[in-house]
Design an enzyme around this catalytic site. Sequence first.
Site, PDB file in Angstrom:
ATOM      1  N   ASN A   1      -2.490  10.299  -3.820  1.00 12.34           N
ATOM      2  CA  ASN A   1      -3.703  10.022  -3.057  1.00 12.34           C
ATOM      3  C   ASN A   1      -3.388  10.232  -1.579  1.00 12.34           C
ATOM      4  O   ASN A   1      -2.348   9.789  -1.095  1.00 12.34           O
ATOM      5  CB  ASN A   1      -4.173   8.582  -3.275  1.00 12.34           C
ATOM      6  CG  ASN A   1      -4.577   8.328  -4.710  1.00 12.34           C
ATOM      7  OD1 ASN A   1      -5.111   9.208  -5.374  1.00 12.34           O
ATOM      8  ND2 ASN A   1      -4.321   7.135  -5.201  1.00 12.34           N
TER       9      ASN A   1
ATOM     10  N   HIS B   1       3.680   8.589  -1.776  1.00 10.08           N
ATOM     11  CA  HIS B   1       4.064   8.107  -3.104  1.00 10.08           C
ATOM     12  C   HIS B   1       3.276   8.829  -4.182  1.00 10.08           C
ATOM     13  O   HIS B   1       2.154   9.261  -3.962  1.00 10.08           O
ATOM     14  CB  HIS B   1       3.879   6.590  -3.237  1.00 10.08           C
ATOM     15  CG  HIS B   1       2.483   6.102  -2.998  1.00 10.08           C
ATOM     16  ND1 HIS B   1       1.932   5.997  -1.736  1.00 10.08           N
ATOM     17  CD2 HIS B   1       1.532   5.672  -3.862  1.00 10.08           C
ATOM     18  CE1 HIS B   1       0.698   5.513  -1.836  1.00 10.08           C
ATOM     19  NE2 HIS B   1       0.431   5.321  -3.122  1.00 10.08           N
TER      20      HIS B   1
ATOM     21  N   HIS C   1       1.889   8.486  -8.128  1.00 13.67           N
ATOM     22  CA  HIS C   1       1.578   7.614  -9.250  1.00 13.67           C
ATOM     23  C   HIS C   1       1.879   8.405 -10.521  1.00 13.67           C
ATOM     24  O   HIS C   1       1.396   9.529 -10.668  1.00 13.67           O
ATOM     25  CB  HIS C   1       0.091   7.243  -9.272  1.00 13.67           C
ATOM     26  CG  HIS C   1      -0.370   6.445  -8.106  1.00 13.67           C
ATOM     27  ND1 HIS C   1      -0.554   5.093  -8.176  1.00 13.67           N
ATOM     28  CD2 HIS C   1      -0.691   6.819  -6.840  1.00 13.67           C
ATOM     29  CE1 HIS C   1      -0.984   4.654  -7.003  1.00 13.67           C
ATOM     30  NE2 HIS C   1      -1.070   5.686  -6.172  1.00 13.67           N
TER      31      HIS C   1
END
Length: 119
Positions: free
Chosen positions: A92, A105, A107
């Site tokens: 994101n 990051h 996911h």
Amino acid sequence: MAGEPQADCLFCKIVAGDVPATVVRETETTVAFRDIHPQAPTHVLVIPRVHYPDAAALAVAEPGIAADVLREAGEIAAQEKIDGTGYRVIFNTGAGAGQTVFHAHAHVLGGRGLNWPPG
């Protein structure tokens, strides 16, 4: 300075060991831990140890570490035994896309059907 730990960053604090997390895998350049609000039976975050606000900034500044994050996403999928049934890797970028911690990051989600588009 880009890449340096940020005092107010939750993920930098996890990397430093100052905030607990359920770590499932670590490398020299990455840390992977379970999401505290899982959106699937398997929901693991893979973060670089260095601080960049999002995946695009990480890829520009440290392409090798960006590749490490992606490689580790695949390793997590295998470790969690979701590589055979399918999994999703999501980055994101920006608040409008759901990014809540501004430290790059990935996911890694799996363990249930993941229809597209998500909803």
